[in-house]
Design a protein around this motif. Structure first.
Motif, short mmCIF file in Angstrom:
data_model
loop_
_atom_site.label_atom_id
_atom_site.label_comp_id
_atom_site.label_asym_id
_atom_site.label_seq_id
_atom_site.Cartn_x
_atom_site.Cartn_y
_atom_site.Cartn_z
N PHE A 121 46.25 34.02 14.05
CA PHE A 121 46.75 32.62 15.66
C PHE A 121 45.99 31.60 15.66
CE2 PHE A 121 46.19 31.43 19.90
CZ PHE A 121 47.58 30.96 20.31
N THR A 122 44.66 31.28 15.32
CA THR A 122 43.74 30.50 15.41
C THR A 122 44.25 29.14 13.79
OG1 THR A 122 41.53 31.11 14.64
CG2 THR A 122 42.17 30.87 17.42
N ALA A 123 45.08 29.33 12.82
CA ALA A 123 44.96 29.09 11.82
C ALA A 123 46.45 28.46 11.68
CB ALA A 123 44.62 29.84 10.69
N TYR A 124 46.89 29.53 12.15
CA TYR A 124 48.95 29.81 11.89
C TYR A 124 49.66 29.62 12.86
CZ TYR A 124 46.68 30.42 7.21
OH TYR A 124 46.38 30.24 5.96
N GLY A 125 48.80 30.15 14.45
CA GLY A 125 49.46 30.30 15.43
C GLY A 125 50.81 31.43 15.62
N LEU A 126 51.57 31.66 16.52
CA LEU A 126 52.59 32.36 16.85
C LEU A 126 53.70 33.13 16.05
CD1 LEU A 126 53.18 32.35 20.63
CD2 LEU A 126 51.69 33.90 19.86
N LYS A 127 53.47 33.02 15.29
CA LYS A 127 54.50 33.10 13.83
C LYS A 127 54.49 34.21 13.40
CE LYS A 127 57.82 31.56 10.75
NZ LYS A 127 58.63 30.62 9.58
N TYR A 128 52.92 33.75 12.45
CA TYR A 128 52.08 34.68 11.71
C TYR A 128 50.86 35.55 12.03
CZ TYR A 128 53.59 31.31 8.51
OH TYR A 128 54.82 30.40 8.00
N SER A 129 50.91 35.24 13.91
CA SER A 129 49.83 36.70 14.20
C SER A 129 50.86 37.71 14.52
CB SER A 129 49.14 35.58 15.17
OG SER A 129 49.97 34.75 16.11
N GLN A 130 51.85 37.34 15.59
CA GLN A 130 52.65 38.57 15.70
C GLN A 130 52.88 38.96 14.82
OE1 GLN A 130 56.03 36.64 17.32
NE2 GLN A 130 55.28 36.09 19.11
N PRO A 131 53.17 39.34 13.73
CA PRO A 131 53.62 40.48 13.14
C PRO A 131 52.38 41.30 12.84
CG PRO A 131 54.22 38.69 11.51
CD PRO A 131 53.87 38.49 12.80
N VAL A 132 50.88 40.83 12.97
CA VAL A 132 50.38 42.11 13.03
C VAL A 132 49.54 42.23 13.99
CG1 VAL A 132 47.90 41.44 12.08
CG2 VAL A 132 49.37 40.11 10.82
N ALA A 133 49.88 41.56 15.04
CA ALA A 133 49.75 42.17 16.37
C ALA A 133 50.88 43.46 16.82
CB ALA A 133 50.10 41.50 17.12
N VAL A 134 51.91 43.39 16.02
CA VAL A 134 52.95 44.70 16.04
C VAL A 134 52.95 45.97 15.52
CG1 VAL A 134 55.59 45.24 15.23
CG2 VAL A 134 55.30 43.56 16.70
N TRP A 135 51.98 45.35 14.32
CA TRP A 135 51.63 46.33 13.91
C TRP A 135 50.52 47.77 14.43
CZ3 TRP A 135 54.56 49.26 10.27
CH2 TRP A 135 55.43 48.75 9.48
N LEU A 136 49.49 47.03 14.65
CA LEU A 136 48.32 47.27 15.42
C LEU A 136 48.72 47.93 16.68
CD1 LEU A 136 45.15 47.54 15.28
CD2 LEU A 136 45.31 45.61 17.13
N ILE A 137 49.93 47.30 17.43
CA ILE A 137 50.49 47.86 18.64
C ILE A 137 51.00 49.23 18.15
CG2 ILE A 137 52.01 47.89 20.19
CD1 ILE A 137 51.67 44.36 20.33
N LEU A 138 51.72 49.16 17.40
CA LEU A 138 52.20 51.07 16.60
C LEU A 138 50.72 51.77 16.60
CD1 LEU A 138 54.99 49.55 14.53
CD2 LEU A 138 55.36 50.79 16.72
N VAL A 139 49.49 50.91 15.60
CA VAL A 139 48.99 52.22 15.35
C VAL A 139 48.17 52.81 16.65
CG1 VAL A 139 46.50 52.87 14.93
CG2 VAL A 139 48.35 51.39 13.40
N CYS A 140 48.49 51.91 18.29
CA CYS A 140 47.82 52.17 19.57
C CYS A 140 48.79 53.20 20.33
CB CYS A 140 47.54 51.48 19.95
SG CYS A 140 46.34 50.08 19.59
#
Length: 278
Positions: free
Chosen positions: A241-260
């Motif tokens: 998120f800090t380096a590239y913004g929402l576009k590149y951080s959202q997919p990683v966040a989605v996978w972590l949400i799925l794990v949770c």
């Protein structure tokens, strides 16, 4: 049924009252809708923005896959440590009264309340060369700063209260008379614990382990202090998120949400089975 209601006007009036629903019901329904929307709308929006192609490419990224795997493994290790060391303590709190018990319970709950960067700072303060524990750890080759060992220590610290409190509630639900019967038949305290108490409390132990793991897998504040690298999933999301913004951080966040989500589905399954068994 209708004749009974006719014979008792109060029952019929109560049925009509429930059919109309009182204002408190609609107030509760409205508040529930607001809360559900508050939780779901941001999450659904975030999870639907990345395309399936982006999600697939993200998971194929070695750094992302490694960070998610590391989060799961270290959180699982924290749950295992909590099981080994937390189960006897939970049993002690459930079965015995002693001076200072309330203080001990408050100390166990402290990691829930204190800011988690403070957790990381506190662990590093005892792991340094200026502290006797730190010198002992270095003498035996244990490193905290920037290591998997440090990650597991931090995640165990934040997840342990959830395990202990859940398992303690499970031990409280077991009637002490069952243990007394076992002891009266000649079984030792240890044999009674392993043959009677644990088999009856195993669902609480599983639920507590899942809660501990779910809490640990999402930890960021303490982790970023102790071990920015190796990078777990929450730190990876922050860096993207800090380096590239929402576009590149959202997919990683989605996978972590799925794990949770998987962890909490397991939590509900075991909780429902436990209630059905009861």
């Amino acid at each position: 049924m209708n004749s009974t209601a006719g014979n008792f006007p109060g029952i019929a009036a109560g049925q009509r009252h429930h059919q109309r629903r009182d204002p408190l019901f609609w107030l509760a329904a409205a508040c529930s809708a607001v809360i559900v929307a508050f939780i779901l709308v941001p999450l659904v929006e975030m999870m639907t923005q990345p395309t399936l192609t982006a999600l697939k490419e993200t998971l194929m990224d070695r750094d992302v896959f490694r960070s998610i795997r590391l989060s799961i493994v270290t959180a699982g290790a924290a749950a295992a440590i909590s099981l080994v060391f937390g189960t006897p303590l939970a049993y002690l709190l459930a079965r015995h009264r002693f001076p200072g018990k309330k203080i001990l319970e408050s100390v166990i709950d402290l990691p829930i309340m204190i800011p988690h960067p403070v957790v990381g700072i506190a662990l590093l303060s005892i792991a340094g060369r200026n502290h006797p524990i730190g010198r002992l750890m270095q003498a035996v080759g244990i490193e905290i700063m920037g290591t998997v060992t440090g990650l597991i220590a931090v995640l165990t610290f934040v997840g342990l209260p959830f395990y202990i409190n859940t398992v303690k509630a499970g031990f409280v639900e077991i009637p002490p008379r069952l243990e007394h019967v076992s002891r009266s038949l000649g079984a030792s305290a240890g044999a009674t614990f392993f043959r009677v108490t644990l088999p009856l409390a195993w669902r609480h132990m599983v639920v507590g382990g899942i809660m501990c793991m779910a809490r640990a897998v999402s930890e960021f504040g303490a982790v970023v202090i102790v071990a920015y690298h190796p990078m777990v999933a929450p730190v990876m999301i922050y860096e993207r998120f800090t380096a590239y913004g929402l576009k590149y951080s959202q997919p990683v966040a989605v996978w972590l949400i799925l794990v949770c989500l998987v962890l909490f589905l397991l939590l509900r399954v075991f909780s429902l089975d436990r209630k059905a068994a009861a």
